[in-house]
Structure formats: C-alpha cells, structure tokens
Write a protein that holds these residues in place. Structure first.
Motif, PDB file in Angstrom:
ATOM      1  N   ALA A  85      86.820  48.583  -2.033  1.00  0.00           N
ATOM      2  CA  ALA A  85      86.121  47.695  -1.248  1.00  0.00           C
ATOM      3  C   ALA A  85      84.894  47.447  -1.762  1.00  0.00           C
ATOM      4  CB  ALA A  85      85.795  48.053   0.123  1.00  0.00           C
ATOM      5  N   VAL A  86      84.006  48.851  -1.908  1.00  0.00           N
ATOM      6  CA  VAL A  86      82.672  48.957  -2.615  1.00  0.00           C
ATOM      7  C   VAL A  86      82.628  48.469  -3.872  1.00  0.00           C
ATOM      8  CG1 VAL A  86      80.922  50.669  -3.158  1.00  0.00           C
ATOM      9  CG2 VAL A  86      82.007  50.863  -0.949  1.00  0.00           C
ATOM     10  N   THR A  87      83.750  48.732  -4.871  1.00  0.00           N
ATOM     11  CA  THR A  87      83.664  48.458  -6.157  1.00  0.00           C
ATOM     12  C   THR A  87      83.950  47.043  -6.396  1.00  0.00           C
ATOM     13  OG1 THR A  87      84.827  50.613  -6.913  1.00  0.00           O
ATOM     14  CG2 THR A  87      84.979  48.896  -8.349  1.00  0.00           C
ATOM     15  N   MET A  88      84.650  46.585  -5.431  1.00  0.00           N
ATOM     16  CA  MET A  88      84.917  44.944  -5.675  1.00  0.00           C
ATOM     17  C   MET A  88      83.577  44.227  -5.029  1.00  0.00           C
ATOM     18  SD  MET A  88      87.807  44.182  -6.886  1.00  0.00           S
ATOM     19  CE  MET A  88      87.716  42.480  -6.719  1.00  0.00           C
ATOM     20  N   ALA A  89      82.912  44.917  -4.104  1.00  0.00           N
ATOM     21  CA  ALA A  89      81.657  44.355  -3.550  1.00  0.00           C
ATOM     22  C   ALA A  89      80.728  44.155  -4.638  1.00  0.00           C
ATOM     23  CB  ALA A  89      81.468  44.853  -2.213  1.00  0.00           C
ATOM     24  N   VAL A  90      80.473  45.348  -5.157  1.00  0.00           N
ATOM     25  CA  VAL A  90      79.447  45.488  -6.036  1.00  0.00           C
ATOM     26  C   VAL A  90      79.946  44.621  -7.293  1.00  0.00           C
ATOM     27  CG1 VAL A  90      78.630  46.942  -8.020  1.00  0.00           C
ATOM     28  CG2 VAL A  90      78.687  47.888  -5.684  1.00  0.00           C
ATOM     29  N   ILE A  91      81.029  44.557  -7.782  1.00  0.00           N
ATOM     30  CA  ILE A  91      81.403  43.752  -9.003  1.00  0.00           C
ATOM     31  C   ILE A  91      81.221  42.273  -8.673  1.00  0.00           C
ATOM     32  CG2 ILE A  91      83.419  42.710 -10.235  1.00  0.00           C
ATOM     33  CD1 ILE A  91      84.400  45.679 -10.423  1.00  0.00           C
ATOM     34  N   THR A  92      81.738  41.702  -7.436  1.00  0.00           N
ATOM     35  CA  THR A  92      81.490  40.231  -6.891  1.00  0.00           C
ATOM     36  C   THR A  92      79.876  39.896  -6.871  1.00  0.00           C
ATOM     37  OG1 THR A  92      83.530  40.637  -5.645  1.00  0.00           O
ATOM     38  CG2 THR A  92      81.917  38.808  -5.275  1.00  0.00           C
ATOM     39  N   ALA A  93      78.973  41.065  -6.311  1.00  0.00           N
ATOM     40  CA  ALA A  93      77.637  40.739  -6.192  1.00  0.00           C
ATOM     41  C   ALA A  93      76.829  40.481  -7.759  1.00  0.00           C
ATOM     42  CB  ALA A  93      77.083  41.876  -5.610  1.00  0.00           C
ATOM     43  N   VAL A  94      77.391  41.394  -8.657  1.00  0.00           N
ATOM     44  CA  VAL A  94      76.906  41.528 -10.095  1.00  0.00           C
ATOM     45  C   VAL A  94      77.398  40.023 -10.795  1.00  0.00           C
ATOM     46  CG1 VAL A  94      77.110  42.450 -12.511  1.00  0.00           C
ATOM     47  CG2 VAL A  94      76.675  44.044 -10.513  1.00  0.00           C
ATOM     48  N   VAL A  95      78.765  39.615 -10.498  1.00  0.00           N
ATOM     49  CA  VAL A  95      79.130  38.537 -11.151  1.00  0.00           C
ATOM     50  C   VAL A  95      78.415  37.257 -10.735  1.00  0.00           C
ATOM     51  CG1 VAL A  95      81.106  36.913 -11.509  1.00  0.00           C
ATOM     52  CG2 VAL A  95      81.405  39.536 -11.925  1.00  0.00           C
ATOM     53  N   MET A  96      78.290  37.296  -9.292  1.00  0.00           N
ATOM     54  CA  MET A  96      77.704  36.223  -8.843  1.00  0.00           C
ATOM     55  C   MET A  96      76.093  36.173  -8.992  1.00  0.00           C
ATOM     56  SD  MET A  96      79.809  34.357  -6.920  1.00  0.00           S
ATOM     57  CE  MET A  96      78.641  33.525  -6.048  1.00  0.00           C
ATOM     58  N   ALA A  97      75.413  37.221  -9.097  1.00  0.00           N
ATOM     59  CA  ALA A  97      74.088  37.185  -9.711  1.00  0.00           C
ATOM     60  C   ALA A  97      73.916  36.601 -10.944  1.00  0.00           C
ATOM     61  CB  ALA A  97      73.546  38.614  -9.390  1.00  0.00           C
ATOM     62  N   VAL A  98      74.728  37.282 -11.813  1.00  0.00           N
ATOM     63  CA  VAL A  98      74.715  36.698 -13.379  1.00  0.00           C
ATOM     64  C   VAL A  98      74.997  35.391 -13.539  1.00  0.00           C
ATOM     65  CG1 VAL A  98      75.865  37.264 -15.626  1.00  0.00           C
ATOM     66  CG2 VAL A  98      74.969  39.263 -14.188  1.00  0.00           C
ATOM     67  N   THR A  99      75.945  35.002 -12.761  1.00  0.00           N
ATOM     68  CA  THR A  99      76.444  33.715 -12.769  1.00  0.00           C
ATOM     69  C   THR A  99      75.358  32.581 -12.461  1.00  0.00           C
ATOM     70  OG1 THR A  99      78.940  34.158 -12.303  1.00  0.00           O
ATOM     71  CG2 THR A  99      78.350  32.064 -12.066  1.00  0.00           C
ATOM     72  N   MET A 100      74.956  33.020 -11.368  1.00  0.00           N
ATOM     73  CA  MET A 100      73.837  31.955 -10.767  1.00  0.00           C
ATOM     74  C   MET A 100      72.609  32.126 -11.693  1.00  0.00           C
ATOM     75  SD  MET A 100      74.781  30.772  -8.095  1.00  0.00           S
ATOM     76  CE  MET A 100      73.450  30.177  -7.446  1.00  0.00           C
ATOM     77  N   ALA A 101      72.086  33.106 -12.290  1.00  0.00           N
ATOM     78  CA  ALA A 101      71.035  33.547 -13.118  1.00  0.00           C
ATOM     79  C   ALA A 101      71.212  32.613 -14.300  1.00  0.00           C
ATOM     80  CB  ALA A 101      70.904  34.860 -13.840  1.00  0.00           C
ATOM     81  N   VAL A 102      72.566  32.610 -14.800  1.00  0.00           N
ATOM     82  CA  VAL A 102      73.101  31.690 -16.119  1.00  0.00           C
ATOM     83  C   VAL A 102      72.922  30.187 -15.732  1.00  0.00           C
ATOM     84  CG1 VAL A 102      74.834  31.046 -17.604  1.00  0.00           C
ATOM     85  CG2 VAL A 102      74.334  33.580 -17.218  1.00  0.00           C
ATOM     86  N   ILE A 103      73.477  29.914 -14.689  1.00  0.00           N
ATOM     87  CA  ILE A 103      73.403  28.426 -14.138  1.00  0.00           C
ATOM     88  C   ILE A 103      72.089  27.986 -13.852  1.00  0.00           C
ATOM     89  CG2 ILE A 103      74.239  27.106 -12.330  1.00  0.00           C
ATOM     90  CD1 ILE A 103      76.680  28.534 -12.045  1.00  0.00           C
ATOM     91  N   THR A 104      71.495  28.655 -13.330  1.00  0.00           N
ATOM     92  CA  THR A 104      69.777  28.414 -13.131  1.00  0.00           C
ATOM     93  C   THR A 104      69.203  28.141 -14.220  1.00  0.00           C
ATOM     94  OG1 THR A 104      69.916  29.612 -10.980  1.00  0.00           O
ATOM     95  CG2 THR A 104      67.638  28.902 -12.152  1.00  0.00           C
ATOM     96  N   ALA A 105      69.369  28.957 -15.139  1.00  0.00           N
ATOM     97  CA  ALA A 105      68.578  29.148 -16.608  1.00  0.00           C
ATOM     98  C   ALA A 105      69.334  27.926 -17.387  1.00  0.00           C
ATOM     99  CB  ALA A 105      68.910  30.351 -17.333  1.00  0.00           C
ATOM    100  N   VAL A 106      70.535  27.447 -17.422  1.00  0.00           N
ATOM    101  CA  VAL A 106      71.050  26.470 -17.953  1.00  0.00           C
ATOM    102  C   VAL A 106      70.664  25.209 -17.487  1.00  0.00           C
ATOM    103  CG1 VAL A 106      73.153  25.239 -18.811  1.00  0.00           C
ATOM    104  CG2 VAL A 106      73.000  27.801 -19.193  1.00  0.00           C
ATOM    105  N   THR A 107      70.844  24.983 -16.280  1.00  0.00           N
ATOM    106  CA  THR A 107      69.975  23.857 -15.556  1.00  0.00           C
ATOM    107  C   THR A 107      68.676  23.639 -15.652  1.00  0.00           C
ATOM    108  OG1 THR A 107      71.900  24.359 -13.801  1.00  0.00           O
ATOM    109  CG2 THR A 107      70.168  22.800 -13.347  1.00  0.00           C
ATOM    110  N   THR A 108      68.058  24.670 -15.616  1.00  0.00           N
ATOM    111  CA  THR A 108      66.368  24.468 -15.906  1.00  0.00           C
ATOM    112  C   THR A 108      66.266  24.128 -17.315  1.00  0.00           C
ATOM    113  OG1 THR A 108      66.052  26.290 -14.440  1.00  0.00           O
ATOM    114  CG2 THR A 108      64.302  25.664 -15.747  1.00  0.00           C
TER     115      THR A 108
END
Length: 127
Positions: A85-108
């Motif tokens: 559960a902890v591993t999945m939560a950390v992986i999900t949080a990292v993937v979401m953070a990286v995805t949001m950062a990439v989407i924000t950067a590309v959108t900007t």
C-alpha cells in the motif's frame, strides 16, 4: 475304648489342621488379592501420569507450533499489505506529480507559443 479315644483325638486333630489350612489359604488369598489390587492401582496411576505427561507435552508443542505459524503468517500478510500500500501510494504520488509537472510545463509552453504567434499576427495585421 482307648483306641476309640485315640482315633477320635486324631480325627479331631486332622479336622482342626484342615480348618487351619483353609484359614491360612484364605489369608494367603486375601493378601494376594490386596497385593494385586495395590500393584494394579500403582501401575495404572504411573501409566496415567506418564501418558498424561506425554499427551500434555505433545499437545503443548503442537499448539505452540500452530500458534506461531498462524502468527507469522498474519504478520507476513499484514506487513506485505502495508508495504504494498505504501509503495503504491508513493509510486502513484510520484507519477502524478511528474505527470502534472510535465502537463503544466507543456501547456505553459504551448500557451506562450500560441500567445507569441497571436501577437506576431496582431503586429502583422496592425502594421
């Protein structure tokens, strides 16, 4: 007459000796029965104590082994579930953070490019 008296005394003596023999045999039989009863009781008591001791030892060993196996299995399941559960939560949080950062950067970047093109077009139109 003396012969009759001697025969009577001998007969009485034989009868008394026979009765004493019967009494002695009865006493011997009573002693043997009491001895056998006591030996049987002591032997059965010792067998029961030994048997119960062995049964208790084996039962305790089996119960302890089963209990430890169940406890270890539960600990392993819970530990694995928590780690997953902890591993999945950390992986999900990292993937979401990286995805949001990439989407924000590309959108900007795209918005800036579109704004620059729009400004260029506006300048061309106005000039």
């Amino acid at each position: 007459m003396k012969e009759n008296a001697v025969i009577t005394i001998i007969s009485i003596t034989i009868i008394v000796l026979n009765m004493m023999m019967i009494i002695v045999l009865d006493i011997k039989n009573a002693i043997m029965m009491a001895t056998m009863a006591e030996v049987t009781a002591v032997t059965m008591a010792e067998i029961m104590v030994a048997t119960m001791t062995e049964v208790m030892a084996v039962t305790t060993a089996v119960v302890m082994a089963v209990t430890m196996a169940v406890i270890m299995a539960v600990i392993m399941v819970v530990t694995t579930a928590v780690i997953m559960a902890v591993t999945m939560a950390v992986i999900t949080a990292v993937v979401m953070a990286v995805t949001m950062a990439v989407i924000t950067a590309v959108t900007t970047a795209v918005v800036k490019d579109v704004a620059a093109v729009g400004a260029g077009c506006f300048n061309l139109i106005n000039n």
